[in-house]
Design a protein around this motif. Structure first.
Motif, PDB file in Angstrom:
ATOM      1  N   GLY A  61      10.423   1.605  -8.618  1.00  0.00           N
ATOM      2  CA  GLY A  61       9.720   1.667  -9.896  1.00  0.00           C
ATOM      3  C   GLY A  61       8.216   1.540  -9.724  1.00  0.00           C
ATOM      4  O   GLY A  61       7.440   2.216 -10.397  1.00  0.00           O
ATOM      5  N   THR A  62       7.806   0.670  -8.801  1.00  0.00           N
ATOM      6  CA  THR A  62       6.376   0.510  -8.519  1.00  0.00           C
ATOM      7  C   THR A  62       5.792   1.801  -7.968  1.00  0.00           C
ATOM      8  O   THR A  62       4.731   2.253  -8.417  1.00  0.00           O
ATOM      9  CB  THR A  62       6.160  -0.637  -7.507  1.00  0.00           C
ATOM     10  N   LEU A 109      -4.833   1.258  -1.201  1.00  0.00           N
ATOM     11  CA  LEU A 109      -5.004  -0.089  -0.661  1.00  0.00           C
ATOM     12  C   LEU A 109      -3.750  -0.936  -0.872  1.00  0.00           C
ATOM     13  O   LEU A 109      -3.337  -1.690   0.015  1.00  0.00           O
ATOM     14  CB  LEU A 109      -6.221  -0.752  -1.306  1.00  0.00           C
ATOM     15  N   TYR A 110      -3.123  -0.802  -2.045  1.00  0.00           N
ATOM     16  CA  TYR A 110      -1.902  -1.563  -2.342  1.00  0.00           C
ATOM     17  C   TYR A 110      -0.788  -1.232  -1.342  1.00  0.00           C
ATOM     18  O   TYR A 110      -0.149  -2.135  -0.785  1.00  0.00           O
ATOM     19  CB  TYR A 110      -1.444  -1.273  -3.766  1.00  0.00           C
ATOM     20  N   ALA A 122      -1.955  -7.881  -1.898  1.00  0.00           N
ATOM     21  CA  ALA A 122      -1.357  -6.713  -2.558  1.00  0.00           C
ATOM     22  C   ALA A 122      -1.102  -7.003  -4.040  1.00  0.00           C
ATOM     23  O   ALA A 122      -1.293  -6.123  -4.891  1.00  0.00           O
ATOM     24  CB  ALA A 122      -0.055  -6.316  -1.851  1.00  0.00           C
ATOM     25  N   ALA A 123      -0.704  -8.230  -4.334  1.00  0.00           N
ATOM     26  CA  ALA A 123      -0.478  -8.598  -5.738  1.00  0.00           C
ATOM     27  C   ALA A 123      -1.793  -8.587  -6.516  1.00  0.00           C
ATOM     28  O   ALA A 123      -1.825  -8.151  -7.673  1.00  0.00           O
ATOM     29  CB  ALA A 123       0.178  -9.976  -5.816  1.00  0.00           C
ATOM     30  N   LEU A 129      -5.075  -2.833 -10.388  1.00  0.00           N
ATOM     31  CA  LEU A 129      -4.587  -1.492 -10.698  1.00  0.00           C
ATOM     32  C   LEU A 129      -4.058  -1.400 -12.125  1.00  0.00           C
ATOM     33  O   LEU A 129      -4.360  -0.454 -12.863  1.00  0.00           O
ATOM     34  CB  LEU A 129      -3.494  -1.122  -9.693  1.00  0.00           C
ATOM     35  N   VAL A 130      -3.306  -2.399 -12.538  1.00  0.00           N
ATOM     36  CA  VAL A 130      -2.774  -2.430 -13.904  1.00  0.00           C
ATOM     37  C   VAL A 130      -3.919  -2.480 -14.915  1.00  0.00           C
ATOM     38  O   VAL A 130      -3.894  -1.768 -15.932  1.00  0.00           O
ATOM     39  CB  VAL A 130      -1.810  -3.627 -14.085  1.00  0.00           C
TER      40      VAL A 130
END
Length: 178
Positions: A61-62, A109-110, A122-123, A129-130
């Motif tokens: 989903g990500t 980058l993520y 990453a979080a 990003l969100v």
């Protein structure tokens, strides 16, 4: 997350309707609609399958959300610059291109950080990003302010009856029920 996915779907459909009469090549508009719909589907996967419950589906989903979301940002940026609604194409297009570039950089980058198992950073990138996606969707308000969207629901009748015929038909049903 499901509510956000629904809102993204609504924005996708409204944007498609907004650009449909103005677009010379409809494939770009259709691909923008499809990519936003797939990003919305990825968001429902994220919302319904938590990381602790089903990590594989959550990560799919990500990838779907960020992948198709990034693609749709670039498509909508190109459409904005090409169509130039009310001579505001550059005013809305340049921030969208900057946000799309930022989103692309964050996605790359993520996935690099996730592949190296650096989950804490990453979080942080994921939340950045969100927020960039939210700002990006906020830029549609500039162009949506010129439009009024209505949903019209009418009953389709093959034979059109006059008002008196409708009254006589209604009275027949009432006497049969008595």
């Amino acid at each position: 997350m499901n509510m956000a996915a629904f809102l993204v779907l609504i924005v996708a459909v409204l944007r498609f309707i907004q650009l449909k009469p103005r677009v010379l090549n409809p494939w770009l508009n259709v691909s923008g609609l499809v990519s936003l719909c797939l990003a919305s589907f990825g968001m429902t996967l994220l919302g319904n399958f938590q990381l602790t419950n089903d990590e594989e589906i959550h990560n799919i989903g990500t990838a779907v959300t960020f992948g198709f979301g990034t693609l749709s940002c670039w498509i909508q940026s190109v459409l904005t610059l090409r169509i130039n609604i009310r001579n505001e194409g550059r005013q809305a297009g340049i921030p969208r291109v900057i946000l799309a570039a930022t989103i692309t950089l964050c996605v790359i980058l993520y996935f690099i950080l996730m592949s190296q198992d650096i989950h804490m950073h990453a979080a942080r990138i994921q939340w950045t990003l969100v927020m960039c996606f939210l700002f990006y969707f906020g830029t549609f308000a500039v162009e949506f302010r010129h439009y009024r969207f209505e949903i019209v629901c009418t009953e389709f009748q093959e034979t059109f009856l006059s008002f008196s015929e409708n009254l006589s038909e209604a009275s027949e049903y009432q006497t049969d029920q008595v």
